[in-house]
Design a protein around this motif. Structure first.
Motif, mmCIF file in Angstrom:
data_model
loop_
_atom_site.group_PDB
_atom_site.id
_atom_site.type_symbol
_atom_site.label_atom_id
_atom_site.label_comp_id
_atom_site.label_asym_id
_atom_site.label_seq_id
_atom_site.Cartn_x
_atom_site.Cartn_y
_atom_site.Cartn_z
ATOM 1 N N LEU A 272 35.940 -21.875 47.342
ATOM 2 C CA LEU A 272 37.379 -21.913 47.612
ATOM 3 C C LEU A 272 37.732 -23.196 48.347
ATOM 4 O O LEU A 272 38.762 -23.828 48.064
ATOM 5 N N ALA A 273 36.880 -23.618 49.257
ATOM 6 C CA ALA A 273 37.129 -24.852 50.020
ATOM 7 C C ALA A 273 37.209 -26.066 49.092
ATOM 8 O O ALA A 273 38.063 -26.951 49.277
ATOM 9 N N GLN A 274 36.337 -26.114 48.091
ATOM 10 C CA GLN A 274 36.361 -27.239 47.141
ATOM 11 C C GLN A 274 37.650 -27.248 46.323
ATOM 12 O O GLN A 274 38.227 -28.305 46.062
ATOM 13 N N ILE A 275 38.106 -26.070 45.926
ATOM 14 C CA ILE A 275 39.354 -25.991 45.153
ATOM 15 C C ILE A 275 40.537 -26.401 46.027
ATOM 16 O O ILE A 275 41.435 -27.124 45.585
ATOM 17 N N ARG A 276 40.530 -25.979 47.281
ATOM 18 C CA ARG A 276 41.606 -26.364 48.198
ATOM 19 C C ARG A 276 41.652 -27.876 48.389
ATOM 20 O O ARG A 276 42.724 -28.469 48.495
#
Length: 676
Positions: A272-276
């Motif tokens: 999720l952090a990478q997508i954010r």
């Protein structure tokens, strides 16, 4: 003519000395709310909503009848003016009895203009029918097939005989367009340079992608499964929704330039952090893919399957072993899909176990009837106590016989056990279709509620993480029907578009006027029964997964669509009354209770239909008929509250002129007058 300098809402304007505050504002692009004013006629002051505050004057003034003066300072939106305007609008709305929007549309979670697209279908205008649907739903052919159609539950045609087949009309017009090799896509707005990452390629995620792409944003959809579609692909059997239809609609969405990345599971392939980090906004639309449990002994045995897991394996082309005898526990549409799928997989004996009676069963009646036609046995008022085994595999189930007790908070009678009353059923497998839950793996940073659902603000759709929004089955109240996820995603797309443009927006359900009706209101309507859907015979359809419904003809669809009572107001999009009521914050309910004028419809004006229930006595029609048309056909009748407007033809020679005039219709601010 002398010029006057004044200030309205902080803006310095110039007006003619004979101008009123209202006309001076209009000439300078400042709208002061009004319902009874027309620049061609003298001020009337009947509606009472153009009240303004003038510096140095103790009382509020009517902008339509107050002449401008040099140096005048006018404010239209002070607290006092807005409070009085709201009271005036509440009084008007309390006596206004009309449907702004048809009840079918109000009951649709996506707010689809059902009346609009049904009307276009009646005319054979399938392109515009699809255009109207796609204002809210980007997957009309798919949703028209599988939606449990809450719109039809609210359809007033059932007060005559049966509701209109609204959902089927939706899929029919979309199919017809596709058969012709045509499609409808709105024009994309200019590229914004903003990017959105959407996690989940189901109905909610695809809807958000569609509307945000149309707004000019760059959209990427990350989907854990091999193909897009979510529960539409992996939770709905082929016989209800052919995947070729779904593929066609997904391809149309992708044609907007949306990037679609499959086999991308959060926590495994990407975080999720990478997508954010990659995107300016993120939408979580992961659905609820974990099957619920019933917490009985033997639930972990081999050949015990969750309802969603079972349908998923079948959709992937890897159907699990079910043997000759299987049972499905549950009473919803997933249970119906599971039992009917089991029949098609070759099970000789398929049962549905449900702890309440048929009347309390949440599945659609048509699904229950079709399952019975296909040989499914329904065992009502039964609940599993223990799943029995032989060698670690399912061998049967012990059932507790139930009876219905007191009514619960949801209006359903609570099932309670009948003492010492049990049954045993021999089985080779059992399918538990008892609800759905989230799999929140990879979303540990996102706040959830006590049920494990992602918490998102109901008005902004934002989670506890800045710029991360959530919609659909995984959010707040949990799993619901597909059209609910679509409706939520469309609303969220508007809020997220605002967020990407630096605006703080919130969703509020718009206030509308609604009318209470009974069968008596439609007693004169000719009965025209609902069109009967054509189905393949049961013995034929249980041997394959081909679609069970046969297509109707264009003439049949036109006949069905023409049954529409056209409940929604023809003037809704241009109605000043509802626009001002919303701006003022009118909410209805307690503030709008009170005595109303008798509502009736009359057609004495030859080519015009007049609805007394929608009339607010603004007097515009009376004055335009007398002062502009020079006919004086309309007039006020009665005194005080019983006052009403009625036509009178003193000279029959005027009738043909009246039939061609329509000036009264043009000035009516509420849709009380309608051309026939």
């Amino acid at each position: 003519m002398s010029k006057i300098n004044l200030t309205i809402n902080g803006k310095k304007v110039i007006a003619d000395e004979k101008d009123t505050i209202l006309s001076a504002g209009a000439k300078n692009g400042i709208e002061i709310p009004n319902l009874c004013f027309d620049k061609r006629m003298e001020a009337y002051g009947g509606c009472g909503i153009c009240l303004v505050e003038v510096q140095g004057v103790a009382k509020l003034l009517r902008a339509c009848s107050t002449t401008v003066a040099e140096g005048m300072v006018v404010n239209t939106n002070t607290k006092r003016a807005e409070k009085c305007r709201k009271i005036a609008l509440e009084l008007l709305m309390s006596d206004h009895e009309g449907d702004c929007v048809a009840p079918c549309s109000l009951n649709c979670p996506a707010g689809t203009d059902c009346q609009g697209y049904v009307n276009m279908a009646a005319k054979g205008d399938y392109l515009n029918s699809v255009r109207i649907i796609k204002e809210k739903i980007p997957l009309p052919a798919s949703i028209g097939r599988i939606c449990p159609h809450p719109c039809e539950t609210a359809c007033r045609r059932q007060l005559v005989e049966q509701p209109i087949s609204i959902a089927y009309i939706k899929s029919f017009v979309a199919d017809k367009l596709r058969e012709r090799g045509e499609s409808y896509l709105p024009k994309k707005q200019k590229t914004t340079g903003k990017t959105v990452g959407i996690i989940g390629g189901g109905p909610g995620g695809l809807t958000a992608a569609y509307y945000l792409a149309l707004k000019g944003h760059s959209v990427t959809v990350y989907e854990a499964m091999p193909k897009m579609g979510g529960m539409l692909r992996y939770g709905i059997p082929e016989y209800r929704l052919p995947k070729a239809v779904l593929d066609s609609e997904i391809a149309e969405i992708a044609s907007l330039g949306i990037k679609m990345k499959n086999n991308m599971k959060i926590g495994r392939d990407i975080s999720l952090a990478q997508i954010r980090e990659k995107h300016d906004a993120v939408i979580i639309a992961i659905g609820a893919w974990k099957s619920g449990k019933i917490m009985v002994e033997g639930e972990t045995l081999e050949n015990v399957y969750g309802g969603i897991a079972f349908l998923l394996q079948v959709a992937l082309g890897k159907p699990p072993y079910i043997g000759e005898k299987t049972a499905v526990v549950g009473g919803g549409n997933t249970a119906m899909d599971a039992c009917r799928t089991a029949v098609r997989l070759g099970a000789k004996e398929v049962s549905v176990i449900y702890r309440r009676s048929r009347e309390e069963m949440p599945a659609e009646n048509i699904e229950i009837e079709e399952a019975k036609e296909e040989g499914v046995v329904f065992r009502f008022l039964r609940t599993p106590l223990k799943i029995t085994e032989t060698g670690g595999k399912v061998s049967g189930v012990k059932l507790q016989v139930m009876r219905l007790g007191e009514v619960d908070s949801k209006g359903r009678r609570t099932p309670e056990p009948v003492e010492d009353s049990f049954e045993t059923l021999k089985l080779d497998s059992i399918i538990i279709a008892a609800g759905q839950k989230n799999d929140n793996t990879g979303f540990e940073e996102v706040k959830t509620n006590k049920y494990g659902c992602i918490s998102a603000d109901e008005k902004t759709f934002m989670t506890n993480l800045e710029g991360v929004f959530a919609v659909g089955d995984a959010v707040n109240n949990g799993a619901d029907i597909a059209i609910s996820a679509i409706g939520e995603a469309e609303k969220a797309s508007r809020i997220i578009d605002g967020y990407l443009n630096g605006l703080e927006l919130s969703y509020y359900k718009p206030y509308v006027s609604e009318r209470n009706v009974t069968k008596r209101d439609f007693a004169s309507r000719e009965k025209q029964p609902r069109i009967k859907m054509k189905r393949r015979p049961p013995e034929e359809r249980i041997i394959d997964f081909d679609e069970i419904y046969l297509p109707l003809s264009t003439s049949e669809i036109s006949r069905e669509a023409l049954r529409c009572l056209e409940c929604g107001c023809h003037d809704y999009n241009d109605c000043k009354l509802i626009r001002y009521a919303r701006e003022a914050g009118v909410e209805g309910e307690e503030s709008l209770k009170g005595e109303k004028h008798t509502s009736y419809i009359e057609r004495e004006l030859v080519s015009i239909e007049r609805c007394q229930g929608k009339c607010i006595m603004c007097g515009l029609c009376v004055r335009v008929c007398e002062q502009i048309a020079g006919k004086g056909i309309l007039g006020f009748v009665g005194r005080a509250f019983p006052l009403s407007i009625k036509p009178e033809f003193r000279d029959v020679k005027i009738i043909p002129e009246c039939a061609k005039c329509h000036k009264c219709v043009d000035v009516c601010p509420t849709g009380a007058l309608k051309l026939l």
